[in-house]
Motif scaffolding. Structure first.
Motif, PDB file in Angstrom:
ATOM      1  N   LEU A  96       1.050  -1.135  -0.031  1.00  0.00           N
ATOM      2  CA  LEU A  96      -0.005  -0.672   0.190  1.00  0.00           C
ATOM      3  C   LEU A  96       0.728   0.996  -0.169  1.00  0.00           C
ATOM      4  N   LEU A  97       1.876   1.181   1.093  1.00  0.00           N
ATOM      5  CA  LEU A  97       2.865   2.673   0.636  1.00  0.00           C
ATOM      6  C   LEU A  97       3.644   2.816  -0.431  1.00  0.00           C
ATOM      7  N   SER A  98       3.322   1.503  -1.184  1.00  0.00           N
ATOM      8  CA  SER A  98       4.663   1.784  -1.713  1.00  0.00           C
ATOM      9  C   SER A  98       3.513   1.844  -3.161  1.00  0.00           C
ATOM     10  N   MET A  99       2.424   1.855  -3.414  1.00  0.00           N
ATOM     11  CA  MET A  99       1.661   2.062  -4.676  1.00  0.00           C
ATOM     12  C   MET A  99       1.545   3.918  -4.284  1.00  0.00           C
ATOM     13  N   HIS A 118     -16.513  -9.581  -9.354  1.00  0.00           N
ATOM     14  CA  HIS A 118     -16.043 -10.179  -9.659  1.00  0.00           C
ATOM     15  C   HIS A 118     -14.655  -9.370  -9.485  1.00  0.00           C
ATOM     16  N   GLN A 119     -14.332  -8.045  -9.554  1.00  0.00           N
ATOM     17  CA  GLN A 119     -12.526  -7.916  -9.500  1.00  0.00           C
ATOM     18  C   GLN A 119     -12.548  -6.457  -9.091  1.00  0.00           C
ATOM     19  N   LYS A 120     -11.339  -6.113  -7.836  1.00  0.00           N
ATOM     20  CA  LYS A 120     -10.933  -4.940  -7.498  1.00  0.00           C
ATOM     21  C   LYS A 120     -10.176  -4.440  -8.177  1.00  0.00           C
ATOM     22  N   ARG A 121     -10.614  -3.212  -8.471  1.00  0.00           N
ATOM     23  CA  ARG A 121      -8.678  -2.770  -9.102  1.00  0.00           C
ATOM     24  C   ARG A 121      -8.419  -1.061  -8.356  1.00  0.00           C
ATOM     25  N   VAL A 122      -7.243  -0.206  -9.399  1.00  0.00           N
ATOM     26  CA  VAL A 122      -6.973   0.790  -8.308  1.00  0.00           C
ATOM     27  C   VAL A 122      -6.243   1.369  -9.506  1.00  0.00           C
ATOM     28  N   ARG A 123      -7.078   2.085  -9.743  1.00  0.00           N
ATOM     29  CA  ARG A 123      -6.897   3.624 -10.795  1.00  0.00           C
ATOM     30  C   ARG A 123      -5.700   4.925 -10.368  1.00  0.00           C
ATOM     31  N   PHE A 124      -4.503   5.662 -11.097  1.00  0.00           N
ATOM     32  CA  PHE A 124      -4.105   6.814 -11.209  1.00  0.00           C
ATOM     33  C   PHE A 124      -4.771   7.211 -11.952  1.00  0.00           C
ATOM     34  N   ILE A 135      -4.741  -4.264 -10.281  1.00  0.00           N
ATOM     35  CA  ILE A 135      -5.975  -5.345  -9.841  1.00  0.00           C
ATOM     36  C   ILE A 135      -5.784  -6.016  -8.857  1.00  0.00           C
ATOM     37  N   ILE A 136      -7.192  -6.249  -7.893  1.00  0.00           N
ATOM     38  CA  ILE A 136      -6.327  -6.060  -6.209  1.00  0.00           C
ATOM     39  C   ILE A 136      -7.300  -7.582  -6.231  1.00  0.00           C
ATOM     40  N   PRO A 137      -6.715  -8.909  -5.857  1.00  0.00           N
ATOM     41  CA  PRO A 137      -7.372 -10.193  -5.587  1.00  0.00           C
ATOM     42  C   PRO A 137      -9.127  -9.379  -4.806  1.00  0.00           C
ATOM     43  N   VAL A 138      -9.627 -10.451  -4.519  1.00  0.00           N
ATOM     44  CA  VAL A 138     -11.487  -9.848  -3.768  1.00  0.00           C
ATOM     45  C   VAL A 138     -10.999 -10.121  -2.539  1.00  0.00           C
ATOM     46  N   LEU A 186     -21.976  -0.785  -3.764  1.00  0.00           N
ATOM     47  CA  LEU A 186     -22.929  -2.175  -4.715  1.00  0.00           C
ATOM     48  C   LEU A 186     -21.887  -2.820  -3.482  1.00  0.00           C
ATOM     49  N   HIS A 187     -20.389  -2.682  -3.864  1.00  0.00           N
ATOM     50  CA  HIS A 187     -20.313  -4.623  -4.307  1.00  0.00           C
ATOM     51  C   HIS A 187     -18.483  -4.170  -3.235  1.00  0.00           C
ATOM     52  N   GLY A 188     -19.214  -2.636  -2.097  1.00  0.00           N
ATOM     53  CA  GLY A 188     -17.676  -3.108  -1.030  1.00  0.00           C
ATOM     54  C   GLY A 188     -17.678  -1.702  -1.421  1.00  0.00           C
ATOM     55  N   GLU A 189     -16.418  -0.509  -0.741  1.00  0.00           N
ATOM     56  CA  GLU A 189     -16.539   0.685   0.176  1.00  0.00           C
ATOM     57  C   GLU A 189     -15.435   0.870  -1.454  1.00  0.00           C
ATOM     58  N   LYS A 190     -15.689   1.916  -2.056  1.00  0.00           N
ATOM     59  CA  LYS A 190     -14.440   2.869  -3.518  1.00  0.00           C
ATOM     60  C   LYS A 190     -14.451   4.024  -1.843  1.00  0.00           C
ATOM     61  N   MET A 191     -12.537   3.777  -2.301  1.00  0.00           N
ATOM     62  CA  MET A 191     -11.633   4.849  -1.206  1.00  0.00           C
ATOM     63  C   MET A 191     -11.467   5.757  -2.630  1.00  0.00           C
TER      64      MET A 191
END
Length: 470
Positions: A96-99, A118-124, A135-138, A186-191
């Motif tokens: 997380l800190l590295s990201m 079906h997936q969790k992702r990170v966008r910059f 793409i983060i494992p669920v 709907l499928h979890g918290e967006k941060m």
């Protein structure tokens, strides 16, 4: 070469870091449970396969590609992290800190953690555009959300309501804050993490995008001892940066400057900055009221959101203070209409407003690869409304300097209306349009400035299209 070679899924690209990709000249294109396949232009393929197998702990297969192709693959898919002096910042095994530091080093303004079925992702967000990075494992996603909440001082047990927090990242080499916002979906918290740089050295009015005449007009207005300076534009158009650059010019030893902000994006030495906290009643309007008892010369209000804040700002201006703020409108003259719609009397607006500014941010074409081009028949039809106004334009191409995007950096476009006697009469009469006056006084609008930048090759038609048709 087929274009599809560049279309590599994010979950494949993330098996190696950008550092590894550039060091070994590799780009992954297929990932199995026990093996990885890479493109490379390295001369000794066998040695590379053996070394990568040791480094990655997987079987490795390498496919040779031409150097020109590898250059494009690397530039499109990986951004080099900037080293600070002789040291590159590292965070051991903390993903997380590295990201977060990767985002900071490659110039990202926001990090989005998003949850889908079906997936969790990170966008910059880089230069105003979102780019999928991970793409983060669920099963890992809830741990990351909880970690962010703990770091941001938020309640990890509250998953039904939005929350806000703040993280400080401090190392020997730099210190910056991050604003954290959570939103139940709907499928979890967006941060969303907004990176707030404390480095304000580069913030100067001369470097933002003002033309010479616009800068003279703006500076004349901010040098007045009292009145209101209003900057309008949508979220992410650079309004706050313009305000900070203005405060830097006004920040003198004999001047008392107070600000109320949400959030404090830059720390300015010599400026008294207050962080908004609506949960305890510390809002714009109430803080402004207190500011008037603090003997201020200049007051900066992060945003005029309601009539109470607008009225307090006008009261401050009427009692001899210079007030700077932002407001959400589409044009400089639209600011006047917005204040009237809020219920502020037009005669008060006319007597306090010094200048109304509208601005937008546009991406700049990369100087190393942009190409002058003629407008095609299809573009003639698409750009028909302003076809006669554009005589030449440039298109984005893509090269190693811009990571094959065709754009590098951003520039602000301004529309500045100084409030003179004629404008005061127009405000009091609540005139809806002043286009004829602007043309007569040769005041550049957002549209005319956008067209100038297109002709100069600073930006492209596609980048300013929304401004041109508004």
């Amino acid at each position: 070469m087929k274009e599809k070679i560049f279309e590599i899924p994010t979950e494949v690209l993330q098996v190696v870091t950008s550092e590894l990709a550039y060091e070994y000249r590799i780009v992954p294109f297929n990932v199995e449970e026990n093996s990885y396949d890479f493109y490379t232009d390295a001369s000794d393929v066998l040695s590379l396969e053996e070394e990568l197998a040791v480094v990655l702990g997987k079987r490795v297969h390498v496919r040779k590609e031409e150097t020109a192709v590898m250059d494009q693959l690397l530039q499109r898919n990986y951004r080099k992290r900037v080293s600070k002096g002789a040291i590159t910042l590292q965070y051991s095994d903390d993903f997380l800190l590295s990201m977060i530091h990767e985002a900071k080093e490659i110039g990202s303004s926001d990090i989005h953690f998003e949850a889908f079925e079906h997936q969790k992702r990170v966008r910059f967000r880089i230069d105003g555009k979102l780019i999928e990075k991970y793409i983060i494992p669920v099963h890992e996603y809830p741990k990351i959300v909880n970690r962010l909440k703990i770091m941001g001082g938020m309640d990890i047990s509250e998953k039904r309501l939005p929350q806000d927090g703040r993280i400080n990242i401090s190392t020997e080499l730099e210190d910056f804050d991050i604003r954290v916002s959570s939103l139940p979906t709907l499928h979890g918290e967006k941060m969303v993490l907004r990176i707030l740089s404390k480095n304000n050295v580069a913030i100067q009015l001369t470097k933002l995008g003002f033309t010479i005449d616009e800068l003279k007009t703006y500076r004349r207005s901010v040098k007045k001892p009292n009145g209101i300076i209003l900057i309008s534009g949508p979220t992410g158009s650079g309004k706050t940066t313009t305000l900070y650059a203005t405060l830097k010019e006004l920040n003198k030893e004999d001047t008392n400057i107070l600000t109320i902000e949400d959030p404090i994006e830059y720390t300015l030495e010599g400026v008294n900055q207050v962080q908004l906290k609506e949960s305890i009643g510390l809002d714009f309007a109430s803080t402004l009221k207190t500011f008037l008892r603090q003997d201020p010369d200049v007051i900066m209000v992060g945003e005029i959101r309601d009539v109470a804040t607008a009225n307090m700002a006008i009261r401050a201006a009427l009692t001899g203070h210079l007030v700077l703020s932002t407001i959400h409108t589409n044009s400089a003259w639209g600011t006047v209409s917005r204040l009237i719609d809020m219920g502020v009397p037009s005669f008060l607006i006319a007597s306090t407003l010094n200048v109304s500014v509208a601005q937008r941010l546009v991406r700049k074409l990369c100087d190393s690869c942009k190409e002058e081009t003629v407008i095609s028949d299809e573009e003639t039809e698409e750009y028909g409304d302003f076809q006669g106004l554009i005589h030449k334009h440039y298109k984005a191409v893509g090269c190693e300097h811009c990571y094959q995007t065709g754009y590098k950096g951003r520039k602000a476009i301004y529309e500045i209306i100084p409030i003179d006697q004629e404008m005061i009469r127009a405000i009091k009469q609540e005139v809806l349009s002043v286009d004829a006056y602007l043309e007569e006084k040769k005041i550049k609008t957002l549209k005319s400035n956008a067209l100038t930048l297109v002709e100069q090759g600073v930006t492209s038609i596609d980048e300013v299209y929304a401004i041109l048709i508004s």
